[in-house]
Scaffold this motif. Structure first.
Motif, mmCIF file in Angstrom:
data_model
loop_
_atom_site.group_PDB
_atom_site.id
_atom_site.type_symbol
_atom_site.label_atom_id
_atom_site.label_comp_id
_atom_site.label_asym_id
_atom_site.label_seq_id
_atom_site.Cartn_x
_atom_site.Cartn_y
_atom_site.Cartn_z
ATOM 1 N N GLU A 58 1.899 28.330 -7.383
ATOM 2 C CA GLU A 58 1.733 29.080 -9.038
ATOM 3 C C GLU A 58 0.138 29.361 -9.090
ATOM 4 N N VAL A 59 -0.134 30.424 -9.621
ATOM 5 C CA VAL A 59 -1.290 30.769 -9.995
ATOM 6 C C VAL A 59 -1.288 31.300 -11.482
ATOM 7 N N ARG A 60 -2.191 30.782 -12.306
ATOM 8 C CA ARG A 60 -2.223 31.171 -13.628
ATOM 9 C C ARG A 60 -3.182 32.213 -14.044
ATOM 10 N N VAL A 61 -2.775 33.456 -14.916
ATOM 11 C CA VAL A 61 -3.767 34.445 -15.182
ATOM 12 C C VAL A 61 -3.889 34.740 -16.396
ATOM 13 N N ARG A 62 -5.064 34.630 -16.979
ATOM 14 C CA ARG A 62 -5.564 35.001 -18.467
ATOM 15 C C ARG A 62 -5.692 36.452 -18.532
ATOM 16 N N LEU A 63 -4.688 37.133 -19.099
ATOM 17 C CA LEU A 63 -4.585 38.639 -19.478
ATOM 18 C C LEU A 63 -5.353 38.614 -20.885
ATOM 19 N N SER A 64 -5.056 38.270 -21.642
ATOM 20 C CA SER A 64 -5.261 38.245 -23.018
ATOM 21 C C SER A 64 -3.743 38.282 -23.925
ATOM 22 N N ALA A 65 -3.925 38.000 -25.050
ATOM 23 C CA ALA A 65 -2.368 37.832 -26.053
ATOM 24 C C ALA A 65 -2.098 39.163 -26.206
ATOM 25 N N PRO A 66 -2.944 40.302 -26.476
ATOM 26 C CA PRO A 66 -2.486 41.668 -26.739
ATOM 27 C C PRO A 66 -2.041 42.140 -25.322
ATOM 28 N N ALA A 67 -2.601 41.805 -24.174
ATOM 29 C CA ALA A 67 -2.032 42.221 -23.121
ATOM 30 C C ALA A 67 -0.663 41.685 -22.611
ATOM 31 N N VAL A 68 -0.453 40.528 -22.821
ATOM 32 C CA VAL A 68 0.669 39.763 -22.411
ATOM 33 C C VAL A 68 1.841 40.611 -23.240
ATOM 34 N N GLU A 69 1.522 40.753 -24.562
ATOM 35 C CA GLU A 69 2.415 41.535 -25.493
ATOM 36 C C GLU A 69 2.849 42.791 -25.177
ATOM 37 N N ARG A 70 1.858 43.651 -24.477
ATOM 38 C CA ARG A 70 2.094 45.062 -24.073
ATOM 39 C C ARG A 70 3.230 44.878 -22.850
ATOM 40 N N LEU A 71 2.584 44.043 -21.955
ATOM 41 C CA LEU A 71 3.374 43.818 -20.875
ATOM 42 C C LEU A 71 4.670 43.287 -20.891
ATOM 43 N N GLU A 72 4.822 42.420 -21.903
ATOM 44 C CA GLU A 72 6.162 41.542 -22.013
ATOM 45 C C GLU A 72 7.308 42.472 -21.516
ATOM 46 N N PRO A 73 7.583 43.777 -22.060
ATOM 47 C CA PRO A 73 8.998 44.307 -21.666
ATOM 48 C C PRO A 73 8.986 44.358 -20.126
ATOM 49 N N TYR A 74 8.068 44.486 -19.313
ATOM 50 C CA TYR A 74 8.035 44.519 -17.955
ATOM 51 C C TYR A 74 8.103 43.290 -17.303
ATOM 52 N N LEU A 75 7.416 42.282 -17.792
ATOM 53 C CA LEU A 75 7.359 41.038 -17.163
ATOM 54 C C LEU A 75 8.717 40.202 -17.496
ATOM 55 N N ALA A 76 9.106 40.460 -18.501
ATOM 56 C CA ALA A 76 10.212 39.544 -19.199
ATOM 57 C C ALA A 76 11.402 39.890 -17.931
ATOM 58 N N GLY A 77 11.637 40.817 -17.401
ATOM 59 C CA GLY A 77 12.799 40.924 -16.334
ATOM 60 C C GLY A 77 12.324 40.467 -15.019
ATOM 61 N N CYS A 78 11.020 39.903 -14.773
ATOM 62 C CA CYS A 78 10.518 39.281 -13.440
ATOM 63 C C CYS A 78 10.430 37.859 -13.659
ATOM 64 N N GLY A 79 11.283 37.436 -12.749
ATOM 65 C CA GLY A 79 11.514 35.986 -12.578
ATOM 66 C C GLY A 79 10.221 35.244 -12.086
ATOM 67 N N GLN A 80 9.188 35.960 -11.396
ATOM 68 C CA GLN A 80 8.086 35.500 -10.967
ATOM 69 C C GLN A 80 7.064 35.015 -11.914
ATOM 70 N N VAL A 81 7.138 35.596 -13.161
ATOM 71 C CA VAL A 81 6.152 35.543 -14.236
ATOM 72 C C VAL A 81 6.884 34.799 -15.316
ATOM 73 N N GLN A 82 6.150 33.752 -15.780
ATOM 74 C CA GLN A 82 6.405 32.763 -16.803
ATOM 75 C C GLN A 82 5.322 32.774 -17.980
ATOM 76 N N ALA A 83 5.771 32.716 -19.213
ATOM 77 C CA ALA A 83 4.837 32.410 -20.203
ATOM 78 C C ALA A 83 4.313 31.107 -20.246
ATOM 79 N N CYS A 84 3.052 30.948 -20.553
ATOM 80 C CA CYS A 84 2.380 29.565 -20.713
ATOM 81 C C CYS A 84 2.015 29.126 -22.036
ATOM 82 N N PRO A 85 2.007 28.008 -22.472
ATOM 83 C CA PRO A 85 1.662 27.823 -23.816
ATOM 84 C C PRO A 85 0.663 28.471 -24.608
#
Length: 116
Positions: A58-85
């Protein structure tokens, strides 16, 4: 008298894809690397920490809250990426070649999002 047990911290084992990612990222000129007690961390030169190992594959990446929000539709279907607190961070499970490529792409986004 009871025996004393000494605890020795053992380094966390990383899979081959995480090791390859770390080797690749060490060569990126935009990143500064530091080996901490908790693992390897990368920061944008002169800026914020954007990547850290979290143990195992596991590696954690700091994108930014707006970037995570923009990418969420693409990342939601990816089992390899999980949200962090922290909503600016995501956890990436890197245990295959496509995951390595995804991690490098997300790191590139993180650099752009976190440049001072």
């Amino acid at each position: 008298m009871a025996g004393i047990t000494a605890w020795r911290r053992t380094p966390q084992r990383r899979g081959p894809y995480v090791a390859r990612a770390l080797a690749e990222l060490r060569s990126w000129p935009a990143l500064a690397v530091s080996d901490t007690r908790r693992g390897v961390a990368f920061a944008v030169r002169g800026g914020a920490e954007i990547l850290r190992t979290a143990g195992g594959d596991e590696v954690r990446v700091r994108l930014s809250a707006p970037a995570v929000e923009r990418l969420e539709p693409y990342l939601a279907g990816c089992g390899q990426v999980q949200a962090c607190p922290d909503p600016a961070w995501v956890a990436v499970q890197v245990d295959a070649e496509p995951d390595l490529e995804l991690l490098l792409a997300l790191t590139s986004v993180a650099i752009k999002e976190n440049v001072a």
